[in-house]
Design an enzyme around this catalytic site. Sequence first.
Site, PDB file in Angstrom:
ATOM      1  CD  GLU A   1       6.061  -6.744  -7.353  1.00 56.76           C
ATOM      2  OE1 GLU A   1       5.449  -7.233  -6.483  1.00 56.76           O
ATOM      3  OE2 GLU A   1       5.757  -5.555  -7.593  1.00 56.76           O
TER       4      GLU A   1
ATOM      5  CB  CYS B   1      -3.244   5.093   3.363  1.00 54.23           C
ATOM      6  SG  CYS B   1      -4.675   4.401   4.240  1.00 54.23           S
TER       7      CYS B   1
ATOM      8  CB  CYS C   1      -6.156  11.951   6.920  1.00 51.40           C
ATOM      9  SG  CYS C   1      -6.309  10.289   7.519  1.00 51.40           S
TER      10      CYS C   1
ATOM     11  CB  CYS D   1      -5.221  10.797   2.093  1.00 54.18           C
ATOM     12  SG  CYS D   1      -6.191   9.479   1.289  1.00 54.18           S
TER      13      CYS D   1
ATOM     14  CB  CYS E   1     -11.382   8.011   3.798  1.00 49.91           C
ATOM     15  SG  CYS E   1     -10.913   6.747   4.826  1.00 49.91           S
TER      16      CYS E   1
END
Length: 300
Positions: free
Chosen positions: A45, A201, A208, A211, A217
């Site tokens: 992270e 995305c 798309c 997706c 969406c």
Amino acid sequence: MTATTSTHTPPASLHDPVIGWFEQHARDLPWRRPEAGAWGVMVSEFMLQQTPVNRVLPVYEQWLARWPRPADLAADAPGEAVRAWGRLGYPRRALRLHGAAQAIAERHGGDVPSEHAQLLALPGIGEYTAAAVASFAYGQRHAVLDTNVRRVFARAASGIQYPPNATTAAERKLARALLPEEDERAAHWAAATMELGALVCTAKNEDCARCPISGQCAWRLAGKPAHQGPARRGQTYAGTDRQVRGRLLSVLRDSVVPVPQSALDAVWEEPVQRARALDGLVADGLVEPLAGGRYRLPLT
């Protein structure tokens, strides 16, 4: 226009397709494997902030091989963390990770704490990192809002192309509203939405057709209206103080002995900018000045 907390789509109807997509398409990354543990998640992270996965992978592997536990890093000089950070950029992250490792060794017996409040109390750890470690390492229920997740939520739920430049209270409220109730499922959702933003995305050239929630969406259903908010911040590097700092640090990382001023002077012609960059590195604790005009990475 800013993100709102309302959505025409019930949150539960988003969970199954996104989590199902993640189970099929998630990248096999070392910090997602069980053997990474909480320390591996934390290291990833820190490294992944503003740095792409392909640049992080080799440094991450070397880092964990050298410092497999927080106490191992804490026992080494902070300058060694800066040296091992290499060219990941934003090297203050290395010092912050070293400081967090020291606190973990001192306060928590060398184990990364599992409680969100304890994670947040570690030096160098903000709300995002605390939530990410608690979620990804310990399977807890937290809203994990990185750039990718914020973009997915802006489009899917709020109907806008991009989120605001800085995370807003409305975004946090929306993220909490979209969280699944069960801890483990919420943790999967956090990872899945992050991966969806990273792979499908994306900021530009969103796909798309791939997706799993394109049919729900709000942004796509509205005809993909263009961004109406403040101009999105671009990142420049060439000729900036960041570039000069990077060149100065590169000289120091490559030397196991203190470096004379002349070696640093050679990396950048413009003396005022060079001096400003060096002063900044010293002020940030990344470089330690010594007698006789010599410099080294910090030992304490």
